[in-house]
Design an enzyme around this catalytic site. Structure first.
Site, PDB file in Angstrom:
ATOM      1  N   ARG A   1       0.745  -1.391  -0.015  1.00 39.88           N
ATOM      2  CA  ARG A   1      -0.040   0.005  -0.104  1.00 39.88           C
ATOM      3  C   ARG A   1       0.865   1.237  -0.097  1.00 39.88           C
ATOM      4  O   ARG A   1       1.998   1.043   0.678  1.00 39.88           O
ATOM      5  CB  ARG A   1      -1.083   0.094   1.133  1.00 39.88           C
ATOM      6  CG  ARG A   1      -2.198  -0.851   1.236  1.00 39.88           C
ATOM      7  CD  ARG A   1      -2.992  -0.449   0.383  1.00 39.88           C
ATOM      8  NE  ARG A   1      -4.533  -1.134   0.172  1.00 39.88           N
ATOM      9  CZ  ARG A   1      -4.262  -2.348  -0.568  1.00 39.88           C
ATOM     10  NH1 ARG A   1      -3.771  -2.512  -1.394  1.00 39.88           N
ATOM     11  NH2 ARG A   1      -5.716  -3.127  -0.705  1.00 39.88           N
TER      12      ARG A   1
ATOM     13  N   GLU B   1      -3.628   7.514  -4.650  1.00 41.00           N
ATOM     14  CA  GLU B   1      -3.748   7.198  -5.821  1.00 41.00           C
ATOM     15  C   GLU B   1      -4.989   7.486  -6.483  1.00 41.00           C
ATOM     16  O   GLU B   1      -6.129   7.770  -5.811  1.00 41.00           O
ATOM     17  CB  GLU B   1      -3.956   5.604  -5.927  1.00 41.00           C
ATOM     18  CG  GLU B   1      -2.904   4.750  -5.664  1.00 41.00           C
ATOM     19  CD  GLU B   1      -3.096   3.159  -5.339  1.00 41.00           C
ATOM     20  OE1 GLU B   1      -2.353   2.702  -4.723  1.00 41.00           O
ATOM     21  OE2 GLU B   1      -4.193   2.686  -5.957  1.00 41.00           O
TER      22      GLU B   1
ATOM     23  N   HIS C   1      -1.136   0.066  -9.954  1.00 35.97           N
ATOM     24  CA  HIS C   1      -1.906  -0.782  -8.933  1.00 35.97           C
ATOM     25  C   HIS C   1      -2.577  -2.042  -9.648  1.00 35.97           C
ATOM     26  O   HIS C   1      -3.836  -2.342  -9.547  1.00 35.97           O
ATOM     27  CB  HIS C   1      -2.853   0.195  -8.302  1.00 35.97           C
ATOM     28  CG  HIS C   1      -3.375  -0.823  -6.947  1.00 35.97           C
ATOM     29  ND1 HIS C   1      -3.694  -0.111  -5.831  1.00 35.97           N
ATOM     30  CD2 HIS C   1      -3.341  -1.933  -6.686  1.00 35.97           C
ATOM     31  CE1 HIS C   1      -3.975  -0.697  -4.859  1.00 35.97           C
ATOM     32  NE2 HIS C   1      -3.800  -1.970  -5.146  1.00 35.97           N
TER      33      HIS C   1
HETATM   34  P1  NAP Z   1      -1.093 -11.036   5.456  1.00 35.56           P
HETATM   35  O1  NAP Z   1      -0.997 -12.328   5.293  1.00 35.56           O
HETATM   36  O2  NAP Z   1      -2.081 -10.517   6.661  1.00 35.56           O
HETATM   37  O3  NAP Z   1       0.477 -10.345   5.846  1.00 35.56           O
HETATM   38  C1  NAP Z   1       0.658  -9.350   6.484  1.00 35.56           C
HETATM   39  C2  NAP Z   1       2.063  -9.548   6.881  1.00 35.56           C
HETATM   40  O4  NAP Z   1       2.511  -8.295   7.593  1.00 35.56           O
HETATM   41  C3  NAP Z   1       2.034 -10.343   8.158  1.00 35.56           C
HETATM   42  O5  NAP Z   1       3.494 -11.138   8.075  1.00 35.56           O
HETATM   43  C4  NAP Z   1       2.283  -9.714   9.437  1.00 35.56           C
HETATM   44  O6  NAP Z   1       2.821 -10.216  10.537  1.00 35.56           O
HETATM   45  C5  NAP Z   1       2.894  -8.463   9.060  1.00 35.56           C
HETATM   46  N1  NAP Z   1       2.733  -7.288   9.818  1.00 35.56           N
HETATM   47  C6  NAP Z   1       1.539  -6.646   9.937  1.00 35.56           C
HETATM   48  N2  NAP Z   1       1.712  -5.574  10.734  1.00 35.56           N
HETATM   49  C7  NAP Z   1       3.208  -5.378  11.134  1.00 35.56           C
HETATM   50  C8  NAP Z   1       3.969  -4.517  11.575  1.00 35.56           C
HETATM   51  N3  NAP Z   1       3.447  -3.519  12.216  1.00 35.56           N
HETATM   52  N4  NAP Z   1       5.293  -4.654  11.709  1.00 35.56           N
HETATM   53  C9  NAP Z   1       5.886  -5.863  10.928  1.00 35.56           C
HETATM   54  N5  NAP Z   1       4.922  -6.942  10.398  1.00 35.56           N
HETATM   55  C10 NAP Z   1       3.838  -6.367  10.313  1.00 35.56           C
HETATM   56  O7  NAP Z   1      -1.379 -10.261   4.192  1.00 35.56           O
HETATM   57  P2  NAP Z   1      -1.237 -10.450   2.675  1.00 35.56           P
HETATM   58  O8  NAP Z   1      -2.261 -11.143   2.051  1.00 35.56           O
HETATM   59  O9  NAP Z   1       0.107 -10.897   2.594  1.00 35.56           O
HETATM   60  O10 NAP Z   1      -1.284  -9.185   1.866  1.00 35.56           O
HETATM   61  C11 NAP Z   1      -0.355  -7.929   2.350  1.00 35.56           C
HETATM   62  C12 NAP Z   1      -0.894  -6.578   2.016  1.00 35.56           C
HETATM   63  O11 NAP Z   1      -0.783  -6.514   0.690  1.00 35.56           O
HETATM   64  C13 NAP Z   1      -2.207  -6.503   1.914  1.00 35.56           C
HETATM   65  O12 NAP Z   1      -2.539  -5.781   3.351  1.00 35.56           O
HETATM   66  C14 NAP Z   1      -2.566  -5.364   0.937  1.00 35.56           C
HETATM   67  O13 NAP Z   1      -2.567  -3.878   1.607  1.00 35.56           O
HETATM   68  C15 NAP Z   1      -1.606  -5.588  -0.179  1.00 35.56           C
HETATM   69  N6  NAP Z   1      -2.022  -6.208  -1.480  1.00 35.56           N
HETATM   70  C16 NAP Z   1      -1.791  -5.378  -2.515  1.00 35.56           C
HETATM   71  C17 NAP Z   1      -2.138  -5.711  -3.774  1.00 35.56           C
HETATM   72  C18 NAP Z   1      -1.949  -5.147  -5.004  1.00 35.56           C
HETATM   73  O14 NAP Z   1      -2.720  -5.253  -5.761  1.00 35.56           O
HETATM   74  N7  NAP Z   1      -0.708  -4.320  -5.081  1.00 35.56           N
HETATM   75  C19 NAP Z   1      -2.840  -7.072  -3.699  1.00 35.56           C
HETATM   76  C20 NAP Z   1      -3.083  -7.794  -2.706  1.00 35.56           C
HETATM   77  C21 NAP Z   1      -2.795  -7.260  -1.527  1.00 35.56           C
HETATM   78  P3  NAP Z   1       2.400 -11.619  11.294  1.00 35.56           P
HETATM   79  O15 NAP Z   1       2.352 -12.587  10.353  1.00 35.56           O
HETATM   80  O16 NAP Z   1       3.205 -11.911  12.121  1.00 35.56           O
HETATM   81  O17 NAP Z   1       1.118 -11.155  11.710  1.00 35.56           O
END
Ligand code: NAP
Length: 307
Positions: free
Chosen positions: A226, A255, A273
């Site tokens: 993000r 965006e 995006h």
């Molecule tokens: P996820 O499975 O919830 O993974 C998030 C990761 O971030 C986890 O490892 C979590 O740690 C870690 N985290 C959260 N807060 C943190 C902090 N303050 N300090 C350090 N680590 C932290 O999410 P995901 O499915 O991988 O997706 C991640 C992000 O990608 C989404 O939130 C979204 O914004 C973005 N995204 C973007 C697109 C795009 O079109 N560009 C598409 C899909 C997703 P823990 O595992 O220890 O909880």
């Protein structure tokens, strides 16, 4: 229910047969009314005012895995459920992250521009020299679904893997040889730093003047998570000064606006995006959002609640 008009062509008509739908285009404000569910895109802010104007709403089913466009506190206070679309977009987004890693490391856009311009004068041993991946360090800031999928794809490239997450990931470590480190070490040791934490108050602006100064000179920064994670002005300065080697971005703070200095900065690959933009994934995201609404309206728990 109110549904983002932009997903109309992605939903199977059979899934909608029993639903009374008002299609809501992204450029129209959220209306007032007695709808019981809303299915927004990530570009629609759903906060206290919007929820107050929709007093009968029981569920906000976001068509995205990130949900920083929804005020969770306001939703919880009004006992409105919030769901997202986890898992179905992991591979597509990890693939796109790798597209950015390779494009930045091997200067793909500069090469394409050179050929298109007609200025290419032929093979030269020092032309567009990029970063060799084998033996370099890939740092993952966040190792959830997408971060881990990016890490697994790094193994055949011979990259050393570091990651930062709130909790250890022993199976991911066993599978990939990754090591969990604190953010300070992650910033200092990564040749390529890829961001995979959600946007939240804790992660807002984690890429700023100080953290950029801690990165290796010539390192590559990738963001498919993000835009809020990055202070774009500080990033533009780091690129202008040649402090960073390259930057690959899919997401931006405001965006679709992009900070003009970032747009003009050298060595960037800037995408609009498109992390989850494959036909299969977008269909699955739409189907999952509608399925969440059907489950809740049918008196069952949501399939993928965010809290
Ligand atoms: P996820 O499975 O919830 O993974 C998030 C990761 O971030 C986890 O490892 C979590 O740690 C870690 N985290 C959260 N807060 C943190 C902090 N303050 N300090 C350090 N680590 C932290 O999410 P995901 O499915 O991988 O997706 C991640 C992000 O990608 C989404 O939130 C979204 O914004 C973005 N995204 C973007 C697109 C795009 O079109 N560009 C598409 C899909 C997703 P823990 O595992 O220890 O909880």
């Amino acid at each position: 229910m109110l549904v983002a008009a932009e997903i109309k062509n992605l939903v199977e008509p059979a899934q909608l047969t029993d639903l009374d739908i008002t299609w809501l285009p992204a450029d129209q404000p959220t209306p007032k009314g007695d709808w019981v569910a809303i299915v927004p895109l990530l570009s629609r802010w759903v906060g206290g005012t919007e929820l107050k104007n929709l007093p009968n709403v029981r569920i906000v089913a976001n068509v995205a895995v990130g949900y920083n466009n929804i005020d969770l506190v306001a939703a919880e206070m009004r006992k409105v459920l919030v769901t997202n679309t986890p898992g179905v977009l992991t591979d597509a987004t990890a693939d796109l992250t790798w597209a950015l890693i390779l494009a930045t490391a091997r200067r793909l856009i500069e090469g394409v521009d050179l050929v298109r311009s007609g200025q290419w004068t032929g093979w030269h041993p020092e032309q567009l020299l990029g970063l060799e991946l084998r033996g370099r360090t890939l740092g993952l800031f966040g190792a959830g679904r997408i971060g881990q999928a990016v890490g697994r794809r790094a193994v055949p490239f011979g990259l050393r893997l570091l990651y930062t997450a709130r909790t250890p990931k022993p199976e991911f470590e066993r599978e990939t040889g990754a090591t969990r480190v604190d953010p300070t070490r992650l910033f200092a040791e990564s040749d390529i730093l890829s961001l995979h934490v959600p946007a939240s108050p804790e992660t807002k602006g984690i890429i700023n003047i100080e953290s950029l100064a801690r990165m290796k000179r010539g390192a590559i920064l990738i963001n498919t998570s993000r835009g809020d994670l990055i202070r774009e002005e500080a990033l533009a300065t780091a690129l202008e000064r040649g402090q960073l080697g390259a930057v690959g971005l899919d997401v931006y703070t405001e965006e679709p606006a992009i900070h003009p200095r970032l747009r003009a900065a050298p060595r960037t690959v800037l995408l609009p995006h498109i992390g989850s933009a494959t036909e299969e994934t977008r269909r699955k995201m739409a189907a999952m959002a509608i399925a969440n609404v059907q489950s809740v309206l049918g008196g069952k728990p949501p399939l993928t609640p965010v809290y």
